[in-house]
Enzyme design. Structure first.
Site, mmCIF file in Angstrom:
data_model
loop_
_atom_site.group_PDB
_atom_site.id
_atom_site.type_symbol
_atom_site.label_atom_id
_atom_site.label_comp_id
_atom_site.label_asym_id
_atom_site.label_seq_id
_atom_site.Cartn_x
_atom_site.Cartn_y
_atom_site.Cartn_z
ATOM 1 N N GLU A 1 -2.467 0.098 8.152
ATOM 2 C CA GLU A 1 -1.533 -0.898 7.647
ATOM 3 C C GLU A 1 -0.313 -0.272 6.973
ATOM 4 O OE1 GLU A 1 -3.290 -3.482 4.739
ATOM 5 O OE2 GLU A 1 -1.403 -4.532 4.338
ATOM 6 N N GLU B 1 1.703 -11.469 6.303
ATOM 7 C CA GLU B 1 0.676 -10.662 6.982
ATOM 8 C C GLU B 1 1.073 -10.689 8.452
ATOM 9 O OE1 GLU B 1 -1.862 -9.006 5.659
ATOM 10 O OE2 GLU B 1 -2.512 -10.023 3.821
ATOM 11 N N HIS C 1 2.627 -7.059 4.687
ATOM 12 C CA HIS C 1 1.280 -6.508 4.852
ATOM 13 C C HIS C 1 0.804 -6.738 6.280
ATOM 14 C CE1 HIS C 1 -0.064 -5.720 0.589
ATOM 15 N NE2 HIS C 1 1.112 -6.305 0.401
ATOM 16 N N HIS D 1 0.822 -1.222 0.000
ATOM 17 C CA HIS D 1 0.000 0.000 0.000
ATOM 18 C C HIS D 1 0.854 1.271 0.000
ATOM 19 C CE1 HIS D 1 -3.177 -2.893 0.772
ATOM 20 N NE2 HIS D 1 -2.338 -3.421 1.643
HETATM 21 ZN ZN ZN Z 1 -2.284 -5.244 2.604
#
Ligand code: ZN
Length: 493
Positions: free
Chosen positions: A337, A453, A390, A322
């Site tokens: 995030e 993640e 992430h 992102h």
């Molecule tokens: Zn993400």
């Protein structure tokens, strides 16, 4: 006579509208004529019929002469007001109550020449006026499709909508002007990208008086938050100036670095203008593949079959997800995030560099970066592995969901398992497993690639830990250790 001319003008206007080749000058001319004509004591046209279809949120009106409806949203109570200039109602006020989110429709004579339709929304609801669609079946018959009303979070200020050809300027000209939101280099530094909030046009040329390359964008204004690109030494551009030339025009002035040729200006989408940057061949080998290389020390991983950069060191791509306008997942207390993964990613890169790895970040700051440039950077730099970072989310109503997930596709399985085990051991985060997934960055990269993640921003435990800088450092160290361990295993050390 005036009425006849008016009608033919409207017909002409509609044919222009249909052809979608309607230049601004004609538009202004038409608006001026239109105003004069509406003001003239012409024979009044009438509203013949109207119908509101609540299940489709659609209003249909028919008049006996051409009309150009106008809409605005008014608050307290929130209601959509549609004016029909030049139309006489010719009967008493109409008032109908309904059961849906549009709870009533009233039609009355607003002034001598204007019929007004007021659609009142149920308390607490609002709608986005820019999403109202006006469809002229003919100039006398309009379908006005409303977006589904939503529960309002705050009260909406009145907004005037111009139900016109979307590209035409209008009286609400300010809101029609695009904001220049970002001027940035892409991931592989071979393009300068100018991103706007709305469709823009551009012209470009060398400005001889300034000795700078000039790209003029209009109609546009610099947004308050826009910054120029981050220019490092060794980059393709040595200087960029952003200037508001006049109320409608933004100039982007560019000085290329020595040895860099400016290529074509393109417009890949209505809101994006790009400038190609080409390095002259003699300068290419030294820097091109490593636009954000941060490297020191000799490789700790000595003899290996793993791919290496031209300087002999192994390249690892760290890809914080992102960035810029895309915050990624948003969790407890607004935890974002994009910020978490940038911090962790930066620290992973620093750790790897200390071990003699050439760690490249796809983004080293808060910037917008598409998926493809991330992949391209990995491919062009001949990277040994690609690690995307992430943070997860599920729902703010599920704070009980916490834990680490590591994804791979194809050849990344061993890398995923090694990183996953290291993170579990060093951070104590919950284990949600190593999984195979068809994520774009995993599928499109040819080297072993994984997506970590690191935890759930919506999770009670994870969110509080990820908010803590010391925990993020721990997480980064664990990921870096996993990468090193994998590279050493793969090299047979
Ligand atoms: Zn993400």
């Amino acid at each position: 006579m005036v009425v006849k001319f008016f009608a033919s003008l409207i017909r002409w206007f509609n044919s222009q509208q249909q052809s979608r080749r309607f230049d601004q000058f004609s538009y202004f001319l038409l608006v001026s004529l239109f105003s004069i004509l509406v003001a003239a004591p012409a024979k009044a046209a009438r509203l013949e019929s109207w119908r509101f279809n609540a299940s489709q949120n659609q209003l249909e009106i028919t008049t006996d002469e051409g009309v150009q409806p106008k809409a605005q949203l008014v608050s307290d109570p929130t209601r959509l007001v549609i004016d029909l200039p030049g139309i006489v109602l010719g009967r008493p006020v109409i008032n109908e109550s309904m059961s849906g989110t549009v709870r009533s429709v009233r039609i009355g004579q607003f002034d001598r020449n204007t019929t007004r339709i007021v659609m009142e929304l149920a308390p607490g609801y609002t709608l986005e006026p820019s999403q109202i669609k006006f469809r002229g079946i003919t100039d006398r018959r309009w379908l006005i499709k409303l977006p589904t009303p939503q529960l309002a979070s705050t009260s909406t200020p009145p907004i005037v909508v111009a139900p016109k050809v979307p590209t035409a300027p209008s009286r609400s000209a300010e809101s029609e002007i695009a904001a220049i939101e970002s001027v940035e280099l892409n991931g592989s530094s071979n393009q300068l990208m100018i991103q706007a909030s709305k469709p823009i046009r551009y012209t470009s040329r060398w400005d001889r008086s300034l000795a700078l390359y000039r790209i003029e964008i209009s109609p546009a204004q610099l947004s308050n938050s826009v910054k120029g690109p981050q220019l490092g030494s060794g980059g393709p551009i040595s200087r960029v100036k952003l200037r508001q030339e006049n109320s409608q025009t933004v100039a982007v002035l560019i000085q290329p670095a020595t040895g860099v040729e400016l290529g074509q200006v393109n417009q890949p989408s209505q809101r994006l203008v790009t400038l190609e940057l080409q390095r002259a061949r003699s300068l290419q080998s030294a820097t091109t593949a490593a636009p954000r290389a941060m490297n020191v020390f000799n490789p700790a991983v000595a003899t290996t079959q793993l791919p290496r950069s031209p300087n002999g060191r192994m390249v690892v791509i760290i890809d914080p997800g992102h960035g810029g306008p895309d915050p990624g997942a948003i969790g407890i207390n607004g935890l974002q995030e994009k910020g978490i993964v940038l911090d962790i990613g930066n620290q992973v890169a620093v750790s790897l560099q200390r071990q003699g790895i050439q760690a490249l970040l796809t983004r080293a700051d808060d910037r917008d970066l598409d998926l493809d440039p991330r992949v391209q950077m990995a491919e062009q730099s001949n990277a040994a592995v690609f690690v995307s970072i992430h943070a997860n989310s599920i729902s703010l109503s599920r704070p009980d969901v916490n834990g680490l997930e590591t994804y791979y596709y194809d050849s990344g399985r061993g890398l995923a398992q090694t990183i996953h085990q290291n993170v579990l051991q060093l951070t104590g985060v919950g284990d949600r497993g190593v999984r195979k997934a068809r994520f774009y960055v995993l599928r499109k990269t040819s080297m072993p690639s994984v997506l970590v993640e690191v935890g759930f921003v919506t999770g009670r435990d994870d969110a509080s830990r990820l908010s803590n800088p010391a925990y993020r450092t721990q997480m980064a160290d664990a990921i870096a250790r996993g990468i090193l361990q994998y590279l050493q295993q793969a090299a047979g050390l």
